[in-house]
Design a protein around this motif. Structure first.
Motif, short mmCIF file in Angstrom:
data_model
loop_
_atom_site.label_atom_id
_atom_site.label_comp_id
_atom_site.label_asym_id
_atom_site.label_seq_id
_atom_site.Cartn_x
_atom_site.Cartn_y
_atom_site.Cartn_z
N ALA A 18 0.84 -1.20 0.00
CA ALA A 18 0.00 0.00 0.00
C ALA A 18 0.87 1.25 0.00
O ALA A 18 0.60 2.21 -0.73
N ARG A 19 1.91 1.23 0.81
CA ARG A 19 2.82 2.39 0.85
C ARG A 19 3.48 2.63 -0.51
O ARG A 19 3.62 3.78 -0.95
N ILE A 20 3.89 1.56 -1.16
CA ILE A 20 4.51 1.69 -2.49
C ILE A 20 3.51 2.23 -3.49
O ILE A 20 3.83 3.11 -4.30
N LEU A 38 -6.15 -7.45 2.13
CA LEU A 38 -6.57 -8.34 3.21
C LEU A 38 -5.66 -8.33 4.42
O LEU A 38 -6.09 -8.65 5.52
N ASP A 39 -4.39 -7.97 4.26
CA ASP A 39 -3.48 -7.98 5.39
C ASP A 39 -3.12 -6.56 5.82
O ASP A 39 -2.07 -6.32 6.37
N VAL A 40 -4.00 -5.61 5.53
CA VAL A 40 -3.84 -4.24 5.98
C VAL A 40 -4.74 -4.05 7.20
O VAL A 40 -5.94 -4.29 7.13
N HIS A 41 -4.13 -3.67 8.32
CA HIS A 41 -4.88 -3.59 9.57
C HIS A 41 -4.85 -2.22 10.22
O HIS A 41 -5.70 -1.91 11.03
N GLU A 44 -3.95 4.09 9.80
CA GLU A 44 -3.15 5.09 9.08
C GLU A 44 -2.96 4.71 7.61
O GLU A 44 -2.89 5.60 6.75
N ILE A 45 -2.91 3.43 7.30
CA ILE A 45 -2.77 3.00 5.90
C ILE A 45 -4.07 3.28 5.15
O ILE A 45 -4.05 3.82 4.04
N PHE A 46 -5.20 2.91 5.75
CA PHE A 46 -6.49 3.19 5.11
C PHE A 46 -6.69 4.70 4.93
O PHE A 46 -7.19 5.14 3.91
N SER A 47 -6.29 5.47 5.92
CA SER A 47 -6.42 6.92 5.83
C SER A 47 -5.54 7.49 4.72
O SER A 47 -5.95 8.41 4.01
N ALA A 48 -4.33 6.95 4.58
CA ALA A 48 -3.43 7.41 3.52
C ALA A 48 -3.98 7.06 2.14
O ALA A 48 -3.87 7.87 1.21
N LEU A 49 -4.56 5.88 2.00
CA LEU A 49 -5.19 5.51 0.72
C LEU A 49 -6.32 6.48 0.41
O LEU A 49 -6.43 6.98 -0.71
N LYS A 50 -7.15 6.77 1.40
CA LYS A 50 -8.26 7.70 1.20
C LYS A 50 -7.75 9.10 0.86
O LYS A 50 -8.27 9.76 -0.04
N PRO A 55 -9.45 4.26 -4.09
CA PRO A 55 -10.54 3.42 -3.58
C PRO A 55 -10.08 2.00 -3.29
O PRO A 55 -9.10 1.52 -3.85
N ILE A 56 -10.84 1.32 -2.42
CA ILE A 56 -10.51 -0.05 -2.02
C ILE A 56 -11.67 -0.97 -2.35
O ILE A 56 -12.82 -0.68 -2.00
#
Length: 74
Positions: A18-20, A38-41, A44-50, A55-56
């Motif tokens: 996700a970071r990449i 599936l292995d993103v918990h 902060e990762i979900f917020s960065a994607l948003k 979209p996910i």
């Protein structure tokens, strides 16, 4: 420069992927949609994607950790 007519569908499971992807979206000004995550918990990762308009598509919910990328071997 990419024309941004289409979104790139990106299949990944782990947070480092996700970071990449976020880095690539910023650097090359591309549009992307994530598939699985599936292995993103961490929130902060979900917020960065948003924050980067990525979209996910999350799932499938019945997946098992028998895939190499989900075994936490690295």
């Amino acid at each position: 420069m990419l024309a941004q007519k289409h979104k790139m569908m990106v299949h990944f499971h782990k947070e480092d992927d996700a970071r990449i992807l976020i880095q690539l979206v910023k650097e090359f000004n591309i549009k992307a949609v994530t598939n699985h995550c599936l292995d993103v918990h961490r929130q902060e990762i979900f917020s960065a994607l948003k924050a980067n308009s990525i979209p996910i598509i999350y799932g499938p919910m019945d997946s098992f950790s028998n895939k190499d990328e989900l075994r936490h071997n690295n």
